[in-house]
Design an enzyme around this catalytic site. Structure first.
Site, PDB file in Angstrom:
ATOM      1  N   LEU A  51     -41.374 -12.239 -32.419  1.00  0.00           N
ATOM      2  CA  LEU A  51     -41.702 -10.898 -32.928  1.00  0.00           C
ATOM      3  C   LEU A  51     -40.390 -10.143 -33.085  1.00  0.00           C
ATOM      4  CD1 LEU A  51     -44.723  -9.790 -30.652  1.00  0.00           C
ATOM      5  CD2 LEU A  51     -44.838 -10.678 -32.987  1.00  0.00           C
ATOM      6  N   ASP A  52     -40.340  -9.241 -34.070  1.00  0.00           N
ATOM      7  CA  ASP A  52     -39.170  -8.378 -34.211  1.00  0.00           C
ATOM      8  C   ASP A  52     -38.948  -7.613 -32.905  1.00  0.00           C
ATOM      9  OD1 ASP A  52     -39.035  -9.178 -36.830  1.00  0.00           O
ATOM     10  OD2 ASP A  52     -39.894  -7.340 -37.648  1.00  0.00           O
ATOM     11  N   LYS A  53     -37.706  -7.268 -32.633  1.00  0.00           N
ATOM     12  CA  LYS A  53     -37.356  -6.548 -31.407  1.00  0.00           C
ATOM     13  C   LYS A  53     -38.216  -5.305 -31.194  1.00  0.00           C
ATOM     14  CE  LYS A  53     -33.519  -4.094 -29.178  1.00  0.00           C
ATOM     15  NZ  LYS A  53     -32.097  -3.715 -29.248  1.00  0.00           N
TER      16      LYS A  53
END
Length: 236
Positions: A51-53
């Site tokens: 997942l994106d940060k």
């Protein structure tokens, strides 16, 4: 950091990743990632997806090589079901549909993606769940797993994810912009944002274990996003 574990068995673990935490280490090892925390706790941990940060929600890691191979194949062959919720800017003229637009790395901006016919096939189904004056609360299902896919596709539609500094305006959600006759409290010098991080959450992931049993893994919408929705509903 205390982690919210959604599900765990001998083969894999599902965690509700908080916004602001890297899924896996970056190239520079610049900060602690979720994988680092899990490695410290369990020893053997294998990356299945990311997942994106700044995206919160369900993420799965394998505990052994066999499960890692099994789950990784599911993602590669698009056999998993992935659902997100998010707050976007504006109101959509078409409340549901399928965005079928290839995505490619931006030719100039490093780490940024863009839509382009020469890119990799990318599909995102969307549905508006609730409309407000300047925002829409939406559900997404992604059938491919491109970098920043939902964020890029919503920019393509002209309705970027709220607080997206890369693909949107990056502006926080302020109560003063929602509530008429808003006044700061006594002795309060500056307004605190309702939401000041990417308004995207991986809500549900459906996978199958090695015996073919489905696992529906769900992460509740985080408090900051729920509080923002409550205020939007109250003052809409």
């Amino acid at each position: 950091m205390k982690l919210e574990i959604i599900f765990e068995n001998d083969n894999f673990i599902a965690v509700n990743k908080p916004s602001g935490l890297l899924s896996v280490p970056d190239r520079m090892q610049s900060e602690v990632s979720l994988k680092d925390i899990l490695l410290d706790k369990y020893g053997g941990i294998f990356t299945v997806h990311r997942l994106d940060k700044d995206t919160s929600g369900v993420i799965v890691f394998a505990k052994n090589e066999q499960t890692h191979k099994h789950l990784s194949q599911q993602f590669e062959q698009r056999e998993t079901e992935k659902f997100y919720v998010g707050l976007v800017l504006g109101r959509l003229s078409v409340p549901s549909g399928l965005i079928d637009m290839p995505i490619i790395e931006h030719p100039v901006k490093k780490g940024v993606m863009t839509t382009n016919r020469k890119g990799k096939a990318s599909q995102t189904a969307y549905q508006v769940l609730e409309e407000f004056n300047n925002y829409s609360w939406m559900q997404f299902q992604i059938f491919t797993g491109r970098t920043h896919q939902i964020r890029v596709h919503m920019k393509h539609l002209g309705h970027a994810i709220v607080c997206d500094e890369v693909y949107g305006d990056g502006h926080p959600v302020l109560l003063s912009a929602i509530k008429k006759k808003f006044k700061l409290g006594k002795d309060v010098l500056e307004e605190k944002p309702l939401l000041n991080r990417l308004a995207l959450h991986a809500q549900k992931l459906i996978i199958k274990d090695e015996e073919g049993n489905p696992h529906v893994l769900e992460a509740a919408v985080p408090k900051d996003m729920r509080a923002t929705l409550n205020q939007l509903e109250k003052w809409n």
